[in-house]
Write a protein that holds these residues in place. Sequence first.
Motif, mmCIF file in Angstrom:
data_model
loop_
_atom_site.group_PDB
_atom_site.id
_atom_site.type_symbol
_atom_site.label_atom_id
_atom_site.label_comp_id
_atom_site.label_asym_id
_atom_site.label_seq_id
_atom_site.Cartn_x
_atom_site.Cartn_y
_atom_site.Cartn_z
ATOM 1 N N ARG A 1 -69.878 34.448 -33.327
ATOM 2 C CA ARG A 1 -70.354 35.257 -34.456
ATOM 3 C C ARG A 1 -71.041 36.521 -33.945
ATOM 4 N N LYS A 2 -71.642 36.419 -32.773
ATOM 5 C CA LYS A 2 -72.275 37.567 -32.126
ATOM 6 C C LYS A 2 -72.115 37.395 -30.627
ATOM 7 N N THR A 3 -71.942 38.508 -29.914
ATOM 8 C CA THR A 3 -71.782 38.468 -28.473
ATOM 9 C C THR A 3 -72.825 39.375 -27.831
ATOM 10 N N VAL A 4 -73.568 38.814 -26.883
ATOM 11 C CA VAL A 4 -74.563 39.570 -26.124
ATOM 12 C C VAL A 4 -74.013 39.781 -24.720
ATOM 13 N N LEU A 5 -73.954 41.037 -24.285
ATOM 14 C CA LEU A 5 -73.421 41.399 -22.983
ATOM 15 C C LEU A 5 -74.559 41.917 -22.107
ATOM 16 N N ASP B 1 -69.648 41.686 -34.047
ATOM 17 C CA ASP B 1 -71.065 41.952 -33.817
ATOM 18 C C ASP B 1 -71.367 41.767 -32.329
ATOM 19 N N CYS B 2 -71.881 42.812 -31.675
ATOM 20 C CA CYS B 2 -72.217 42.678 -30.259
ATOM 21 C C CYS B 2 -73.310 43.661 -29.887
ATOM 22 N N GLU B 3 -73.972 43.382 -28.778
ATOM 23 C CA GLU B 3 -74.930 44.321 -28.194
ATOM 24 C C GLU B 3 -74.771 44.280 -26.682
#
Length: 329
Positions: free
Chosen positions: A117-121, A144-146
């Motif tokens: 649902r969201k990806t943090v890199l 959705d990502c940051e």
Amino acid sequence: MTQREADADQPGELELFLTQIRYEGRNIHSYEFVDPDGGELPPFSAGAHIDIHLAGGLVRQYSLCNSPTERRRYVIAVLRDAKGRGGSQSLHERLRVQDRVRVSRPRNNFELHPAARKTVLLAGGIGITPLKAMAHALREQGADCELHYCARDAGAAAFGGELDALLESGRLHLHFDNGDPARGLDIAGLLHGAPPAGTHLFYCGPAGFMDACAKAAAHWPAGTVHCEHFKAPERVPDAAAPEGGFRIEIASTGQCLAVPADRSIADVLKDAGIGLATSCEAGLCATCKVRYLSGEVDHRDYVLDAADQQDYLTVCVSRARSELLVLDL
């Protein structure tokens, strides 16, 4: 079929044309490869890497950093590392525009999670390369990502304004420590507490950065944390792991071979005339992944996940906990 399975079904190498070398940051160059005849290249997914064959028989793996939707070029970025094994220096010093270079088809051991649902890199230094491709893919999917990008200073950060344009305002966070880790990103603070449901974390960078991310995310739910090492971490000896020799059996012929304590399975297979492709020889790339049919494996790689390790081993670094391993060869 997963991307990893598709990769395995398409062995072989390509001869590509080097069209561009571009300065991206301090000691960092990007390299663009295309088909000499202008055709499309084999597809890849975000997180994939290619092997580059260099002079003197060197083979090194580099992550593709451009968008997977671009079918007519592969782009890598390489940090010249004076303390490395010579691959980055050779590439910086010897490759020239218009060279033809042997390149493997893309392989991916670091894929995005399709249900996230969201990806943090989290990128440390040149670890930005696979995560940049992920940022391209996620943006194109509307996901959705940051992205948090850690570097010594602005001059050491690759891709400049391309990253600003890639992510919407507020999704890109640059962290410069100027050589003092205490002034950089508070990784433990960022990853503390329970992550929102469906959040997945991907990180890549140098050894200290990798250790910090692993410790900070140790409490995250199983299966939500993903990483890729550029260099094999220093191995902590396992007191329970046998250090002596063992035997391997080739399932198709019944041939048995002894693997002494000071040699790898790959070495022994090569001496027996059973050639297998190898590349990193450090358990990082899965080029030499082989299915095993019986026996207990001492897995020493940093690329196969728990599911893969039920069926596969890497012949460059894996050892045996049992007296015999039967290989599906």
